[in-house]
Design an enzyme around this catalytic site. Structure first.
Site, PDB file in Angstrom:
ATOM      1  N   LYS A  18       0.837  -1.220   0.000  1.00  0.00           N
ATOM      2  CA  LYS A  18       0.000   0.000   0.000  1.00  0.00           C
ATOM      3  C   LYS A  18       0.865   1.261   0.000  1.00  0.00           C
ATOM      4  CE  LYS A  18      -2.038  -1.064   3.869  1.00  0.00           C
ATOM      5  NZ  LYS A  18      -1.295  -2.316   4.174  1.00  0.00           N
ATOM      6  N   ARG A  94      -9.690   1.293   9.211  1.00  0.00           N
ATOM      7  CA  ARG A  94      -9.166  -0.054   9.449  1.00  0.00           C
ATOM      8  C   ARG A  94     -10.142  -0.927  10.194  1.00  0.00           C
ATOM      9  NH1 ARG A  94      -3.306   0.974   8.909  1.00  0.00           N
ATOM     10  NH2 ARG A  94      -2.417  -1.034   9.331  1.00  0.00           N
ATOM     11  N   ARG A 133      11.681  -5.520   4.979  1.00  0.00           N
ATOM     12  CA  ARG A 133      11.561  -4.075   4.665  1.00  0.00           C
ATOM     13  C   ARG A 133      12.595  -3.254   5.440  1.00  0.00           C
ATOM     14  NH1 ARG A 133       5.832  -1.601   5.107  1.00  0.00           N
ATOM     15  NH2 ARG A 133       5.878  -2.793   7.038  1.00  0.00           N
ATOM     16  N   ARG A 168      11.518  -0.993  10.988  1.00  0.00           N
ATOM     17  CA  ARG A 168      10.459  -0.568  11.905  1.00  0.00           C
ATOM     18  C   ARG A 168      10.366  -1.541  13.078  1.00  0.00           C
ATOM     19  NH1 ARG A 168       5.263   0.447   8.071  1.00  0.00           N
ATOM     20  NH2 ARG A 168       4.251  -0.700   9.758  1.00  0.00           N
ATOM     21  N   ARG A 179      -0.013  -8.319  13.762  1.00  0.00           N
ATOM     22  CA  ARG A 179      -0.579  -7.352  12.805  1.00  0.00           C
ATOM     23  C   ARG A 179      -1.426  -8.068  11.748  1.00  0.00           C
ATOM     24  NH1 ARG A 179       4.508  -4.568  10.684  1.00  0.00           N
ATOM     25  NH2 ARG A 179       3.068  -3.638   9.205  1.00  0.00           N
TER      26      ARG A 179
HETATM   27  P1  AP5 Z   1       4.904  -1.522   1.759  1.00  0.00           P
HETATM   28  O1  AP5 Z   1       4.539  -0.749   0.545  1.00  0.00           O
HETATM   29  O2  AP5 Z   1       5.686  -0.795   2.795  1.00  0.00           O
HETATM   30  O3  AP5 Z   1       3.621  -2.274   2.355  1.00  0.00           O
HETATM   31  P2  AP5 Z   1       2.356  -1.748   3.130  1.00  0.00           P
HETATM   32  O4  AP5 Z   1       1.149  -2.426   2.571  1.00  0.00           O
HETATM   33  O5  AP5 Z   1       2.320  -0.251   3.166  1.00  0.00           O
HETATM   34  O6  AP5 Z   1       2.667  -2.370   4.556  1.00  0.00           O
HETATM   35  P3  AP5 Z   1       2.612  -1.778   5.993  1.00  0.00           P
HETATM   36  O7  AP5 Z   1       3.260  -2.841   6.837  1.00  0.00           O
HETATM   37  O8  AP5 Z   1       3.202  -0.405   6.101  1.00  0.00           O
HETATM   38  O9  AP5 Z   1       1.090  -1.722   6.251  1.00  0.00           O
HETATM   39  P4  AP5 Z   1       0.373  -1.671   7.573  1.00  0.00           P
HETATM   40  O10 AP5 Z   1      -0.996  -1.395   7.119  1.00  0.00           O
HETATM   41  O11 AP5 Z   1       0.566  -2.833   8.463  1.00  0.00           O
HETATM   42  O12 AP5 Z   1       1.152  -0.508   8.370  1.00  0.00           O
HETATM   43  P5  AP5 Z   1       0.792   0.982   8.725  1.00  0.00           P
HETATM   44  O13 AP5 Z   1       2.037   1.762   8.646  1.00  0.00           O
HETATM   45  O14 AP5 Z   1      -0.393   1.472   7.997  1.00  0.00           O
HETATM   46  O15 AP5 Z   1       5.737  -2.809   1.283  1.00  0.00           O
HETATM   47  C1  AP5 Z   1       6.213  -3.772   2.208  1.00  0.00           C
HETATM   48  C2  AP5 Z   1       7.579  -4.307   1.726  1.00  0.00           C
HETATM   49  O16 AP5 Z   1       7.388  -5.027   0.522  1.00  0.00           O
HETATM   50  C3  AP5 Z   1       8.616  -3.211   1.406  1.00  0.00           C
HETATM   51  O17 AP5 Z   1       9.903  -3.641   1.769  1.00  0.00           O
HETATM   52  C4  AP5 Z   1       8.514  -3.035  -0.106  1.00  0.00           C
HETATM   53  O18 AP5 Z   1       9.739  -2.620  -0.666  1.00  0.00           O
HETATM   54  C5  AP5 Z   1       8.123  -4.436  -0.552  1.00  0.00           C
HETATM   55  N1  AP5 Z   1       7.228  -4.410  -1.723  1.00  0.00           N
HETATM   56  C6  AP5 Z   1       6.236  -3.512  -1.975  1.00  0.00           C
HETATM   57  N2  AP5 Z   1       5.618  -3.826  -3.133  1.00  0.00           N
HETATM   58  C7  AP5 Z   1       6.246  -4.959  -3.591  1.00  0.00           C
HETATM   59  C8  AP5 Z   1       6.066  -5.768  -4.765  1.00  0.00           C
HETATM   60  N3  AP5 Z   1       5.106  -5.482  -5.668  1.00  0.00           N
HETATM   61  N4  AP5 Z   1       6.878  -6.848  -4.905  1.00  0.00           N
HETATM   62  C9  AP5 Z   1       7.836  -7.157  -3.986  1.00  0.00           C
HETATM   63  N5  AP5 Z   1       8.057  -6.399  -2.875  1.00  0.00           N
HETATM   64  C10 AP5 Z   1       7.266  -5.333  -2.692  1.00  0.00           C
HETATM   65  O19 AP5 Z   1       0.327   0.824  10.269  1.00  0.00           O
HETATM   66  C11 AP5 Z   1       1.243   0.515  11.281  1.00  0.00           C
HETATM   67  C12 AP5 Z   1       0.543   0.530  12.639  1.00  0.00           C
HETATM   68  O20 AP5 Z   1       0.015   1.846  12.911  1.00  0.00           O
HETATM   69  C13 AP5 Z   1      -0.668  -0.411  12.787  1.00  0.00           C
HETATM   70  O21 AP5 Z   1      -0.283  -1.736  13.122  1.00  0.00           O
HETATM   71  C14 AP5 Z   1      -1.446   0.282  13.915  1.00  0.00           C
HETATM   72  O22 AP5 Z   1      -0.882   0.014  15.182  1.00  0.00           O
HETATM   73  C15 AP5 Z   1      -1.241   1.761  13.599  1.00  0.00           C
HETATM   74  N6  AP5 Z   1      -2.320   2.315  12.739  1.00  0.00           N
HETATM   75  C16 AP5 Z   1      -2.189   2.799  11.477  1.00  0.00           C
HETATM   76  N7  AP5 Z   1      -3.372   3.220  11.013  1.00  0.00           N
HETATM   77  C17 AP5 Z   1      -4.271   3.007  11.998  1.00  0.00           C
HETATM   78  C18 AP5 Z   1      -5.673   3.210  12.110  1.00  0.00           C
HETATM   79  N8  AP5 Z   1      -6.407   3.721  11.100  1.00  0.00           N
HETATM   80  N9  AP5 Z   1      -6.285   2.847  13.258  1.00  0.00           N
HETATM   81  C19 AP5 Z   1      -5.593   2.338  14.293  1.00  0.00           C
HETATM   82  N10 AP5 Z   1      -4.261   2.099  14.250  1.00  0.00           N
HETATM   83  C20 AP5 Z   1      -3.606   2.434  13.110  1.00  0.00           C
END
Ligand code: AP5
Length: 223
Positions: A18, A94, A133, A168, A179
């Site tokens: 994402k 979420r 990552r 991270r 997660r």
């Molecule tokens: P990446 O693009 O970083 O993946 P992502 O889907 O963004 O993954 P996240 O882990 O950041 O998502 P998340 O939803 O768990 O975390 P968030 O920060 O929102 O890609 C991942 C890896 O794969 C990278 O190394 C990349 O290079 C590689 N990659 C990408 N595309 C690829 C491809 N096509 N092929 C191969 N490799 C690829 O949330 C973190 C925390 O914040 C949550 O756990 C929660 O505690 C809190 N939080 C955030 N939002 C809320 C909310 N709305 N409510 C409550 N808590 C929240």
């Protein structure tokens, strides 16, 4: 993209790409991006009131409670509205309560969420993507790497700005499974929620980042 481009939400499990796609959409299609994960991590680093309260939840791989996050997102949404650009949500909503709160916020602001793009990748591949990552420690740069799929030229150093890379805290294996579990139980019901509203579009995330982006771009121009 024209000013009439749709407002979109990127939905998908941790690690589906994402954040990678959100940055491409922002840069190439001129969208205003709201990424709650990065905003929360930045609040934690700056020890703001939200950051201090959110830290323990994030470290445990749990969602930050709705009462902390919803008001915060409203302020960010107003900031997006002021840009006059179409918006892109990454990481919010979420759960169903957040989705309902988003509906109310959008209605009050005379805005709409037009499409939800669900990025799909086999669950078995996600842990590998997350654990590998690495991120640039310079916030203004923030380039995302992967030790196998998009490694930096020099180990541990950002190709773009020369800053050190880091992992991270919540990307360590014990937290990753929590997660993924939270996604399954709290966020996956949104797939059905948006399907029923005829807003859901599926994107194959199991291709190179550029191929995924091309699919998103083509989909958006055909909708
Ligand atoms: P990446 O693009 O970083 O993946 P992502 O889907 O963004 O993954 P996240 O882990 O950041 O998502 P998340 O939803 O768990 O975390 P968030 O920060 O929102 O890609 C991942 C890896 O794969 C990278 O190394 C990349 O290079 C590689 N990659 C990408 N595309 C690829 C491809 N096509 N092929 C191969 N490799 C690829 O949330 C973190 C925390 O914040 C949550 O756990 C929660 O505690 C809190 N939080 C955030 N939002 C809320 C909310 N709305 N409510 C409550 N808590 C929240």
């Amino acid at each position: 993209m024209t000013p009439k481009s749709p407002n979109i939400l990127l939905l998908g499990a941790p690690g589906v790409g994402k954040g990678t796609q959100a940055k491409l959409i922002e840069a190439e299609l001129n969208y205003a991006r709201l990424d709650t994960g990065s905003l929360i991590r930045s609040a934690i680093a700056q020890k703001t009131e939200l950051g201090l309260k959110a830290e323990a939840y994030v470290k445990e791989g749990m969602l930050v409670p709705d009462e902390l996050i919803i008001g915060f997102v409203l302020a960010e949404l107003l900031r997006l509205k002021e840009t006059g650009k179409p918006f892109l949500l990454d990481g919010f909503p979420r759960n169903l309560a957040q989705a309902e709160a988003l509906n109310r916020m959008l209605e009050e602001q005379s805005l709409s969420l037009d499409w939800v793009l669900e990025i799909e990748v086999d669950t078995g591949k996600l842990t590998d993507r997350i654990i590998g990552r690495r991120l640039c420690s310079d916030k203004a740069c923030g380039t995302v790497y992967h030790l196998k799929y998009s490694p930096p030229k020099q180990e541990g150093v950002c190709d773009r700005c020369g800053s050190l890379l880091f992992q991270r805290d919540d990307d360590k294996s014990d937290v990753v499974s929590k997660r993924l579990d939270s996604y399954k139980h709290e966020t996956m019901p949104l797939i059905d929620y948006y399907l029923k509203q005829a807003k859901l579009q599926k994107i194959d995330g199991d291709q190179s980042p550029q191929e995924v982006f091309a699919e998103i771009r083509d989909k958006l121009s055909s909708l």
